[in-house]
Motif scaffolding. Sequence first.
Motif, PDB file in Angstrom:
ATOM      1  N   ALA A   1       0.847  -1.202   0.000  1.00 38.37           N
ATOM      2  CA  ALA A   1       0.000   0.000   0.000  1.00 38.37           C
ATOM      3  C   ALA A   1       0.879   1.248   0.000  1.00 38.37           C
ATOM      4  CB  ALA A   1      -0.921  -0.011   1.216  1.00 38.37           C
ATOM      5  N   ALA A   2       1.929   1.246   0.809  1.00 38.48           N
ATOM      6  CA  ALA A   2       2.833   2.395   0.881  1.00 38.48           C
ATOM      7  C   ALA A   2       3.566   2.614  -0.441  1.00 38.48           C
ATOM      8  CB  ALA A   2       3.838   2.187   2.015  1.00 38.48           C
ATOM      9  N   LYS A   3       3.872   1.536  -1.148  1.00 38.60           N
ATOM     10  CA  LYS A   3       4.569   1.644  -2.439  1.00 38.60           C
ATOM     11  C   LYS A   3       3.625   1.954  -3.603  1.00 38.60           C
ATOM     12  CE  LYS A   3       8.375  -1.550  -1.341  1.00 38.60           C
ATOM     13  NZ  LYS A   3       9.014  -2.840  -1.724  1.00 38.60           N
ATOM     14  N   GLY A   4       2.315   1.881  -3.356  1.00 38.76           N
ATOM     15  CA  GLY A   4       1.350   2.143  -4.421  1.00 38.76           C
ATOM     16  C   GLY A   4       1.104   0.957  -5.330  1.00 38.76           C
ATOM     17  N   VAL A   5       1.496  -0.248  -4.895  1.00 35.82           N
ATOM     18  CA  VAL A   5       1.336  -1.435  -5.741  1.00 35.82           C
ATOM     19  C   VAL A   5      -0.146  -1.740  -5.993  1.00 35.82           C
ATOM     20  CG1 VAL A   5       1.721  -3.931  -5.888  1.00 35.82           C
ATOM     21  CG2 VAL A   5       3.525  -2.429  -5.016  1.00 35.82           C
ATOM     22  N   TRP A   6      -0.961  -1.677  -4.934  1.00 31.70           N
ATOM     23  CA  TRP A   6      -2.379  -2.020  -5.087  1.00 31.70           C
ATOM     24  C   TRP A   6      -3.106  -1.025  -5.980  1.00 31.70           C
ATOM     25  CZ3 TRP A   6      -2.428  -6.719  -3.703  1.00 31.70           C
ATOM     26  CH2 TRP A   6      -1.789  -7.185  -2.540  1.00 31.70           C
TER      27      TRP A   6
ATOM     28  N   ALA B   1     -25.925   2.973 -11.640  1.00 32.79           N
ATOM     29  CA  ALA B   1     -24.833   1.993 -11.727  1.00 32.79           C
ATOM     30  C   ALA B   1     -23.757   2.262 -10.692  1.00 32.79           C
ATOM     31  CB  ALA B   1     -24.227   2.004 -13.129  1.00 32.79           C
ATOM     32  N   ILE B   2     -23.482   3.526 -10.409  1.00 29.65           N
ATOM     33  CA  ILE B   2     -22.430   3.839  -9.439  1.00 29.65           C
ATOM     34  C   ILE B   2     -22.900   3.535  -8.016  1.00 29.65           C
ATOM     35  CG2 ILE B   2     -23.029   6.299  -9.109  1.00 29.65           C
ATOM     36  CD1 ILE B   2     -19.962   6.824  -9.139  1.00 29.65           C
ATOM     37  N   GLU B   3     -24.211   3.636  -7.761  1.00 28.69           N
ATOM     38  CA  GLU B   3     -24.743   3.255  -6.462  1.00 28.69           C
ATOM     39  C   GLU B   3     -24.601   1.749  -6.258  1.00 28.69           C
ATOM     40  OE1 GLU B   3     -25.565   5.542  -4.526  1.00 28.69           O
ATOM     41  OE2 GLU B   3     -26.143   7.272  -5.754  1.00 28.69           O
ATOM     42  N   ARG B   4     -24.835   0.984  -7.304  1.00 32.34           N
ATOM     43  CA  ARG B   4     -24.688  -0.473  -7.217  1.00 32.34           C
ATOM     44  C   ARG B   4     -23.229  -0.851  -7.003  1.00 32.34           C
ATOM     45  NH1 ARG B   4     -27.764  -0.422 -12.047  1.00 32.34           N
ATOM     46  NH2 ARG B   4     -26.252  -1.737 -13.124  1.00 32.34           N
ATOM     47  N   MET B   5     -22.318  -0.077  -7.600  1.00 35.52           N
ATOM     48  CA  MET B   5     -20.896  -0.341  -7.398  1.00 35.52           C
ATOM     49  C   MET B   5     -20.515  -0.160  -5.933  1.00 35.52           C
ATOM     50  SD  MET B   5     -17.693   1.174  -6.849  1.00 35.52           S
ATOM     51  CE  MET B   5     -17.988   2.901  -7.218  1.00 35.52           C
ATOM     52  N   PHE B   6     -20.986   0.921  -5.307  1.00 34.62           N
ATOM     53  CA  PHE B   6     -20.686   1.137  -3.890  1.00 34.62           C
ATOM     54  C   PHE B   6     -21.276   0.022  -3.027  1.00 34.62           C
ATOM     55  CE2 PHE B   6     -20.082   5.815  -4.865  1.00 34.62           C
ATOM     56  CZ  PHE B   6     -18.759   5.850  -4.454  1.00 34.62           C
ATOM     57  N   CYS B   7     -22.480  -0.421  -3.351  1.00 29.76           N
ATOM     58  CA  CYS B   7     -23.099  -1.503  -2.584  1.00 29.76           C
ATOM     59  C   CYS B   7     -22.263  -2.779  -2.663  1.00 29.76           C
ATOM     60  CB  CYS B   7     -24.510  -1.771  -3.098  1.00 29.76           C
ATOM     61  SG  CYS B   7     -25.708  -0.489  -2.666  1.00 29.76           S
ATOM     62  N   ARG B   8     -21.753  -3.065  -3.833  1.00 35.21           N
ATOM     63  CA  ARG B   8     -20.950  -4.285  -3.993  1.00 35.21           C
ATOM     64  C   ARG B   8     -19.624  -4.163  -3.254  1.00 35.21           C
ATOM     65  NH1 ARG B   8     -19.605  -7.397  -9.702  1.00 35.21           N
ATOM     66  NH2 ARG B   8     -18.569  -9.197  -8.783  1.00 35.21           N
ATOM     67  N   LEU B   9     -19.006  -2.995  -3.299  1.00 30.63           N
ATOM     68  CA  LEU B   9     -17.754  -2.814  -2.559  1.00 30.63           C
ATOM     69  C   LEU B   9     -17.976  -2.979  -1.066  1.00 30.63           C
ATOM     70  CD1 LEU B   9     -15.796   0.159  -4.185  1.00 30.63           C
ATOM     71  CD2 LEU B   9     -15.542  -2.285  -4.574  1.00 30.63           C
ATOM     72  N   LYS B  10     -19.131  -2.524  -0.579  1.00 32.92           N
ATOM     73  CA  LYS B  10     -19.391  -2.595   0.857  1.00 32.92           C
ATOM     74  C   LYS B  10     -19.783  -3.994   1.316  1.00 32.92           C
ATOM     75  CE  LYS B  10     -20.431   2.283   1.554  1.00 32.92           C
ATOM     76  NZ  LYS B  10     -21.408   3.302   2.004  1.00 32.92           N
ATOM     77  N   ASP B  11     -19.870  -4.940   0.386  1.00 33.83           N
ATOM     78  CA  ASP B  11     -19.968  -6.342   0.795  1.00 33.83           C
ATOM     79  C   ASP B  11     -18.672  -6.787   1.461  1.00 33.83           C
ATOM     80  OD1 ASP B  11     -22.545  -6.646  -0.092  1.00 33.83           O
ATOM     81  OD2 ASP B  11     -21.987  -7.443  -2.053  1.00 33.83           O
ATOM     82  N   PHE B  12     -17.589  -6.073   1.174  1.00 36.53           N
ATOM     83  CA  PHE B  12     -16.322  -6.286   1.885  1.00 36.53           C
ATOM     84  C   PHE B  12     -16.428  -5.535   3.208  1.00 36.53           C
ATOM     85  CE2 PHE B  12     -15.310  -7.326  -2.375  1.00 36.53           C
ATOM     86  CZ  PHE B  12     -14.159  -8.104  -2.382  1.00 36.53           C
ATOM     87  N   ARG B  13     -16.413  -6.242   4.293  1.00 36.70           N
ATOM     88  CA  ARG B  13     -16.696  -5.612   5.587  1.00 36.70           C
ATOM     89  C   ARG B  13     -15.655  -4.578   5.991  1.00 36.70           C
ATOM     90  NH1 ARG B  13     -19.380  -9.972   9.767  1.00 36.70           N
ATOM     91  NH2 ARG B  13     -21.295 -10.303   8.583  1.00 36.70           N
TER      92      ARG B  13
ATOM     93  N   VAL C   1      -3.859   5.765   3.219  1.00 33.71           N
ATOM     94  CA  VAL C   1      -3.252   5.020   2.115  1.00 33.71           C
ATOM     95  C   VAL C   1      -3.589   3.533   2.218  1.00 33.71           C
ATOM     96  CG1 VAL C   1      -1.028   4.642   3.275  1.00 33.71           C
ATOM     97  CG2 VAL C   1      -1.127   4.716   0.787  1.00 33.71           C
ATOM     98  N   ASN C   2      -3.708   3.018   3.436  1.00 37.42           N
ATOM     99  CA  ASN C   2      -4.063   1.608   3.617  1.00 37.42           C
ATOM    100  C   ASN C   2      -5.532   1.365   3.277  1.00 37.42           C
ATOM    101  OD1 ASN C   2      -1.476   1.178   4.479  1.00 37.42           O
ATOM    102  ND2 ASN C   2      -1.982   0.966   6.649  1.00 37.42           N
ATOM    103  N   PHE C   3      -6.404   2.297   3.693  1.00 43.35           N
ATOM    104  CA  PHE C   3      -7.826   2.132   3.386  1.00 43.35           C
ATOM    105  C   PHE C   3      -8.077   2.264   1.887  1.00 43.35           C
ATOM    106  CE2 PHE C   3     -12.296   3.881   3.423  1.00 43.35           C
ATOM    107  CZ  PHE C   3     -12.901   2.669   3.738  1.00 43.35           C
ATOM    108  N   LEU C   4      -7.367   3.186   1.233  1.00 42.65           N
ATOM    109  CA  LEU C   4      -7.501   3.318  -0.210  1.00 42.65           C
ATOM    110  C   LEU C   4      -7.019   2.049  -0.917  1.00 42.65           C
ATOM    111  CD1 LEU C   4      -8.241   5.092  -2.624  1.00 42.65           C
ATOM    112  CD2 LEU C   4      -5.917   6.014  -2.567  1.00 42.65           C
ATOM    113  N   ALA C   5      -5.961   1.435  -0.384  1.00 44.18           N
ATOM    114  CA  ALA C   5      -5.466   0.171  -0.945  1.00 44.18           C
ATOM    115  C   ALA C   5      -6.526  -0.918  -0.821  1.00 44.18           C
ATOM    116  CB  ALA C   5      -4.188  -0.257  -0.230  1.00 44.18           C
ATOM    117  N   ALA C   6      -7.224  -0.965   0.319  1.00 49.42           N
ATOM    118  CA  ALA C   6      -8.280  -1.962   0.501  1.00 49.42           C
ATOM    119  C   ALA C   6      -9.389  -1.762  -0.525  1.00 49.42           C
ATOM    120  CB  ALA C   6      -8.849  -1.852   1.928  1.00 49.42           C
ATOM    121  N   ILE C   7      -9.743  -0.511  -0.796  1.00 50.76           N
ATOM    122  CA  ILE C   7     -10.778  -0.213  -1.788  1.00 50.76           C
ATOM    123  C   ILE C   7     -10.322  -0.664  -3.176  1.00 50.76           C
ATOM    124  CG2 ILE C   7     -12.027   1.664  -2.931  1.00 50.76           C
ATOM    125  CD1 ILE C   7     -11.840   3.187  -0.239  1.00 50.76           C
ATOM    126  N   CYS C   8      -9.071  -0.392  -3.511  1.00 54.37           N
ATOM    127  CA  CYS C   8      -8.541  -0.788  -4.823  1.00 54.37           C
ATOM    128  C   CYS C   8      -8.520  -2.303  -4.978  1.00 54.37           C
ATOM    129  CB  CYS C   8      -7.139  -0.213  -5.018  1.00 54.37           C
ATOM    130  SG  CYS C   8      -7.101   1.587  -5.260  1.00 54.37           S
TER     131      CYS C   8
END
Length: 252
Positions: free
Chosen positions: A70-75, A213-225, A236-243
């Motif tokens: 995450a710190a290196k920007g790999v994700w 469609a973008i609302e459905r995208m957020f709903c699907r991402l939030k299936d990840f707890r 930077v770590n939370f953004l990596a989790a989203i990516c």
Amino acid sequence: MNRDHFWLTEEQFRRIEPHLPTDTRGKERVDDRRVISGIVHVLKSGGRWVDAPPDYGPRKTLYNRYVRWAAKGVWSDLFHALASAGGPPEQVLIDSSAVKAHRSASGGKGGSKNQAIGRSRGGRTTKIHALTDRYCRPIAFMLTGGQVADCTAGGELLKHLPDTRILHADKGYDSDAIRRQIEARGTMPNIPPKANRRWKNCFSPVLYRDRNAIERMFCRLKDFRRIATRYDRLAVNFLAAICIAATVSYWL
């Protein structure tokens, strides 16, 4: 291999592998497929890193790989590489969604302001700003505190707007500055005008129907707890989790 645990398929890992770091020094990395599968499992289940199943190997390896990359920007680089592989989309959607910040997300270096945690009606929150195509597939993300207005963050996020014909947004983005920024890129803004506007800009409700469609995208991402609730101290770590969640859900 336990069916209750997440595992990348061989085909999915083949798509990821070319984008992984190859400049490893010293001891050779352990099985990348196993470690990345373990990271995704933790993000989906929302559990602590120490509670990761032993099938994925040492828990410390999972956490260290997640944080260091995450710190290196790999994700984020992996996400952008796969998201841009298909070329620019015909239509793009922009919106945001707020998530609660758990108490364990406190204490990041530089304070809450530097770690994209703010205070809004919902308490301590982080707002995820996103661009997607009309098929729900995310293109770019940005984090701010929960109190930041969409039109304020939108100007920064639009710097990542790909070449496209139409941009759909809700009334929160109906500002003259946002409209000028979109039009300067050769894109038509399809934004419903606010009620207090004297001059009502051109708006197509027919084309606007696909904006959900973008609302459905957020709903699907939030299936990840670990996306639905923020546990990471560092932005930077939370953004990596989203990516990672977006890559697994839409681009593999």
